[in-house]
Enzyme design. Structure first.
Site, PDB file in Angstrom:
ATOM      1  N   ALA A  83       0.831  -1.215   0.000  1.00 54.35           N
ATOM      2  CA  ALA A  83       0.000   0.000   0.000  1.00 54.35           C
ATOM      3  C   ALA A  83       0.859   1.256   0.000  1.00 54.35           C
ATOM      4  CB  ALA A  83      -0.962  -0.010   1.179  1.00 54.35           C
TER       5      ALA A  83
ATOM      6  N   GLY B 250      -1.581 -11.596  -4.909  1.00 52.17           N
ATOM      7  CA  GLY B 250      -1.523 -10.890  -6.189  1.00 52.17           C
ATOM      8  C   GLY B 250      -0.285 -11.352  -6.922  1.00 52.17           C
ATOM      9  N   ASP B 251       0.110 -10.613  -7.930  1.00 48.99           N
ATOM     10  CA  ASP B 251       1.314 -10.974  -8.654  1.00 48.99           C
ATOM     11  C   ASP B 251       2.498 -10.375  -7.933  1.00 48.99           C
ATOM     12  OD1 ASP B 251       3.321 -11.561 -10.294  1.00 48.99           O
ATOM     13  OD2 ASP B 251       2.355 -10.851 -12.116  1.00 48.99           O
TER      14      ASP B 251
ATOM     15  N   LYS C   6      15.295  -0.101  -5.109  1.00 47.45           N
ATOM     16  CA  LYS C   6      14.651   1.005  -5.793  1.00 47.45           C
ATOM     17  C   LYS C   6      13.268   1.285  -5.261  1.00 47.45           C
ATOM     18  CE  LYS C   6      16.874  -0.944  -9.399  1.00 47.45           C
ATOM     19  NZ  LYS C   6      16.772  -1.785 -10.533  1.00 47.45           N
TER      20      LYS C   6
ATOM     21  N   ASP D 124      38.921  20.620 -12.408  1.00 46.31           N
ATOM     22  CA  ASP D 124      38.067  20.529 -11.214  1.00 46.31           C
ATOM     23  C   ASP D 124      38.371  21.702 -10.275  1.00 46.31           C
ATOM     24  OD1 ASP D 124      36.467  19.585  -9.168  1.00 46.31           O
ATOM     25  OD2 ASP D 124      37.899  18.049  -8.508  1.00 46.31           O
TER      26      ASP D 124
END
Ligand code: SPV
Ligand code: MG
Length: 430
Positions: free
Chosen positions: A10, A90-91, A44, A202
């Site tokens: 959820a 579910g999947d 992720k 840099d």
């Protein structure tokens, strides 16, 4: 009354959840096993809202009778307690990965004990509900990921990125090692490699506008958090604007180093003239930055250059204390020694501080140290600061040289990826 159980994340409630809850509650009294933050807070698919917030939403959904925490991907413990007549799945491939499938393997046997049944909620297979799109996140969501990672992982592994393509490597590369999936947790926008890839030294000559173009390119195709190397941070008045710009983009943290005047790359050490800022001057800059940020999540990390500039361990520790007092959310301690001795000594002494913030290291020169040794030393963030650019340039140069030497490209073909591989490199082309 029959009992029904569904595990659920959820994360973002959508009509897929509503459909499955409707179906489940039509079968009996519905208990939702809501996965706790620690189960999901890596990789992720970080949970952007915490457990209590998700719970308060789910328990108000029509048809939900109970919400209980599910503390692992496996439902076994909750199933044995609830003893549901029906388990809706579910999947789960879409939630996560192969590990999720593994985690459900005991369910049929557990349910058998009391004659429970698995109901395959086929409509959950609809990719529309769960299609995780590449590079699909919001600035806010990305920004908060670094703090969540720090709360949930012992070591955050960060890879240098200087383009969308290197961003994709940091985003997508996963390897299986000893049964675990290893990946990079976050990205580092290095001033060294962003400057060099633009053909400039840099020395803070690549301005923030140009740096943010690089970030935007990277952010278009990634979802992982990014730590930005802001060199000295410039004047405090300028730094205040830099913080706002980075925060608005969804950058999670900025690192500023305690140098002043014309900045040179730290790995030059004292071979070039480099001046360290005073503790007061740098603490003031940290304070200005902290005042300027809007969210709680954004982090300002103070980088100590005392070991680089041979000012000694005491100076480094004294600065760490001062910068933490000034409000730094993290300390980066840098070294250009080939051995990790001075870094490990700093870590040992840092452990005795009453007030600590996450410790960041960049083991470019002392590169033999393993991540598990860093964890033991108390390091929380390791940055591999320049490797993508250093890896690509020598090969590009060799290929260009070979074409010049041979008057054709056949001789360097073996040094290049195949046309088929490059055509299918970008996921949308596959
Ligand atoms: C960078 O990557 O730009 C850094 C780290 O600041 S170092 O190059 O080691 O100074
Ligand atoms: Mg730098």
């Amino acid at each position: 009354m029959k009992k029904v159980y569904i595990p659920m994340v959820a994360n973002h409630i959508h009509h897929g959840h509503i459909d499955v809850i409707k179906r489940a509650s039509s079968l009996g009294e519905l208990t939702v096993g809501l996965l706790t933050d620690s189960v999901f807070s890596y990789g992720k698919e970080l949970i952007p809202t915490d457990y209590e917030k998700r719970k308060s939403l789910v328990r108000h959904l029509k048809g939900v009778e109970n919400v209980i925490p599910q503390e692992s991907l496996e439902c076994d413990f909750n199933l044995k307690n609830v003893r549901p007549h029906y388990f809706l799945q579910g999947d789960i491939k879409d939630w996560f990965n192969q590990d999720s499938l593994e985690s459900h393997k005991n369910i049929p046997n557990i349910l058998k004990e009391w004659g429970g049944q698995i109901i395959d909620s086929a409509f959950m297979h609809d990719k529309f509900y769960y299609s995780p799109q590449r590079g699909c996140t919001t600035s806010n969501e990305r920004l908060g990921k670094l703090r969540k990672l720090l709360d949930s992982k012992s070591l955050i592994r960060v890879l240098e990125v200087h383009s969308a393509l290197t961003g994709l490597i940091a985003e997508e590369l996963e390897i299986k090692a000893e049964g675990n999936t290893q990946e990079f947790d976050a990205m580092w926008s290095s001033s060294l490699t962003d400057s060099i890839s633009k053909g400039k030294p840099d020395i803070e000559v690549v301005d923030l506008t140009s740096r943010t173009i690089t970030i935007n390119n990277i952010f278009e195709v990634t979802t992982k958090p990014l730590i930005f190397d802001a060199d000295t941070g410039g004047m405090p008045e300028h730094f205040a604007f830099t913080v706002k710009t980075l925060e608005r983009l969804g950058v999670s943290a900025v690192i500023i180093e305690d140098k002043t005047g014309l900045k040179k790359n730290s790995l030059f050490g004292n071979d070039v003239l480099q001046t360290q800022a005073s503790i007061e001057e740098f603490s003031h800059k940290i304070q200005v930055g902290k005042k300027s940020q809007i969210t709680y999540d954004f982090m300002i990390i103070a980088r100590i250059e005392s070991l680089i500039l041979e000012k000694g361990m005491e100076d480094a520790l004294c600065r760490a204390l001062a910068y933490i007092s000034a409000g730094a959310d993290g300390i980066m301690i840098h070294s250009r020694e080939r051995e990790p001795g001075e870094i490990l000594e700093f870590c040992r002494k840092y452990k005795t501080f009453d007030k600590k913030v996450p410790l960041v290291v960049v083991p470019t020169s002392y590169n033999k140290i393993f991540e598990h040794q860093l964890i033991e030393a108390g390091v929380q963030v390791v940055i591999y600061a320049n490797h993508m650019l250093r890896a690509s340039y020598p090969n590009m140069l060799a290929v260009a040289k070979s074409i010049l030497e041979n008057g054709r490209s056949a001789e360097c073909e073996h040094m290049c990826m195949s046309i088929n591989d490059i055509l299918t490199l970008i996921p949308e082309n596959r």
